[in-house]
Design an enzyme around this catalytic site. Structure first.
Site, PDB file in Angstrom:
ATOM      1  N   SER A  85       0.819  -1.211   0.000  1.00  0.00           N
ATOM      2  CA  SER A  85       0.000   0.000   0.000  1.00  0.00           C
ATOM      3  C   SER A  85       0.855   1.265   0.000  1.00  0.00           C
ATOM      4  CB  SER A  85      -0.889   0.039   1.239  1.00  0.00           C
ATOM      5  OG  SER A  85      -1.699  -1.093   1.311  1.00  0.00           O
TER       6      SER A  85
HETATM    7  N1  SAH Z   1       0.078  -5.701   3.949  1.00  0.00           N
HETATM    8  C1  SAH Z   1       0.871  -5.953   2.765  1.00  0.00           C
HETATM    9  C2  SAH Z   1       0.145  -5.631   1.475  1.00  0.00           C
HETATM   10  C3  SAH Z   1      -0.951  -6.551   1.269  1.00  0.00           C
HETATM   11  S1  SAH Z   1      -1.587  -6.731  -0.339  1.00  0.00           S
HETATM   12  C4  SAH Z   1       2.195  -5.231   2.804  1.00  0.00           C
HETATM   13  O1  SAH Z   1       2.441  -4.461   3.742  1.00  0.00           O
HETATM   14  O2  SAH Z   1       2.991  -5.447   1.896  1.00  0.00           O
HETATM   15  C5  SAH Z   1      -2.846  -7.872   0.138  1.00  0.00           C
HETATM   16  C6  SAH Z   1      -2.361  -9.250   0.425  1.00  0.00           C
HETATM   17  O3  SAH Z   1      -3.482 -10.014   0.893  1.00  0.00           O
HETATM   18  C7  SAH Z   1      -1.844 -10.003  -0.792  1.00  0.00           C
HETATM   19  O4  SAH Z   1      -0.534 -10.432  -0.551  1.00  0.00           O
HETATM   20  C8  SAH Z   1      -2.809 -11.168  -0.956  1.00  0.00           C
HETATM   21  O5  SAH Z   1      -2.184 -12.341  -1.418  1.00  0.00           O
HETATM   22  C9  SAH Z   1      -3.334 -11.328   0.457  1.00  0.00           C
HETATM   23  N2  SAH Z   1      -4.616 -12.021   0.589  1.00  0.00           N
HETATM   24  C10 SAH Z   1      -5.700 -11.960  -0.238  1.00  0.00           C
HETATM   25  N3  SAH Z   1      -6.702 -12.739   0.233  1.00  0.00           N
HETATM   26  C11 SAH Z   1      -6.247 -13.305   1.388  1.00  0.00           C
HETATM   27  C12 SAH Z   1      -6.797 -14.204   2.347  1.00  0.00           C
HETATM   28  N4  SAH Z   1      -8.028 -14.712   2.213  1.00  0.00           N
HETATM   29  N5  SAH Z   1      -6.047 -14.543   3.418  1.00  0.00           N
HETATM   30  C13 SAH Z   1      -4.787 -14.066   3.580  1.00  0.00           C
HETATM   31  N6  SAH Z   1      -4.198 -13.217   2.704  1.00  0.00           N
HETATM   32  C14 SAH Z   1      -4.923 -12.836   1.632  1.00  0.00           C
END
Ligand code: SAH
Length: 233
Positions: A85
């Site tokens: 983000s």
């Molecule tokens: N917080 C992260 C950015 C997250 S992007 C950072 O600081 O870099 C969102 C993430 O959520 C992605 O990596 C995606 O694979 C994950 N995601 C999507 N659905 C999910 C689920 N059901 N459970 C766990 N992770 C999930």
């Protein structure tokens, strides 16, 4: 000849060390600027959050070819179609979760591990779940390499939360589901806060606070996150 060799090596070592220090200095200044211009100026005032954003080396959480843009005012790709983000959103979600030292926090969507690192600078324990195995493994290694001993990463489906470690003081969800996952609400302490984007094309960020009798829901701001996907079963 032998002496020249030794002298050359000494110069080389000093040169390299200086290079490393210069680079550290440079990214430190980039972080200062990021915090001043993108975060403090937009109204984030919690000193714990500002300090954490100054400390964590965001460039180490993005692919090497993006190091130069790591401190810019936008999200960046981290592989597998996922993104880290925008710095302001990370700071905003962290501040809105009203964290304090001693808290136990769950993050859904580890991604690069950057948000987890920011949380770990502030609270006691961070549990983070990532559904993409490659991302979970890389983030875990990266965080260990950086010396974080209070972050626990697990590959799995975030909709289920982490019941063995519940209840949590706060839950930060960094992917967007269509509706509030009730299992996650159940894993909040009474008084605990969940910061979560909800929606598909149009998304809004909410703070859900668990109360004695139910929940309180506050709308925060329009956002754009990757979808929170469902696991296999
Ligand atoms: N917080 C992260 C950015 C997250 S992007 C950072 O600081 O870099 C969102 C993430 O959520 C992605 O990596 C995606 O694979 C994950 N995601 C999507 N659905 C999910 C689920 N059901 N459970 C766990 N992770 C999930």
């Amino acid at each position: 000849m032998y002496k020249t060799g030794i002298l050359l090596s000494i110069f080389l070592i000093f040169g390299l060390t200086e290079c490393v220090f210069a680079e550290e200095d440079f990214t430190m200044r980039q972080r200062e600027q990021m915090v001043d211009q993108q975060i403090e100026r937009r109204g984030i005032l919690d000193k714990k959050v500002l300090d954490a954003m100054r400390r964590v080396q965001r460039h180490l959480f993005v692919p090497p070819e993006l190091h130069d843009t790591a401190y810019e005012d936008y999200p960046l790709p981290i592989g597998y179609g996922q993104t880290i983000s925008q710095p302001y959103i990370v700071a905003y979600m962290t501040e809105t979760a009203l964290l304090k030292a001693g808290d136990k926090v769950l993050e859904i969507g580890t991604g690069s591990g950057y948000q987890a690192a920011i949380l770990a600078e502030i609270v006691d324990e961070v549990y983070s779940i990532e559904i993409v195995q490659g991302l979970a493994e890389t983030a875990e290694e990266r965080l260990k390499g950086l010396g974080y001993e209070n972050i626990y990463v697990r590959c799995g489906d975030g909709y289920k939360g982490w019941p063995e470690k519940a209840p949590f003081d706060a839950i930060i969800v960094t992917a967007a589901p269509d509706a509030i996952p009730q299992e996650l609400v159940h894993q909040l302490k009474v008084g605990g806060r969940m910061i979560i984007p909800i929606g598909s094309i149009y998304q809004e960020l909410y703070r859900i606070t668990r109360t004695e009798g139910g929940t309180k829901k506050e709308t925060l701001l329009p956002v754009r996150f990757v979808p929170m996907v469902h696991g296999d079963e």
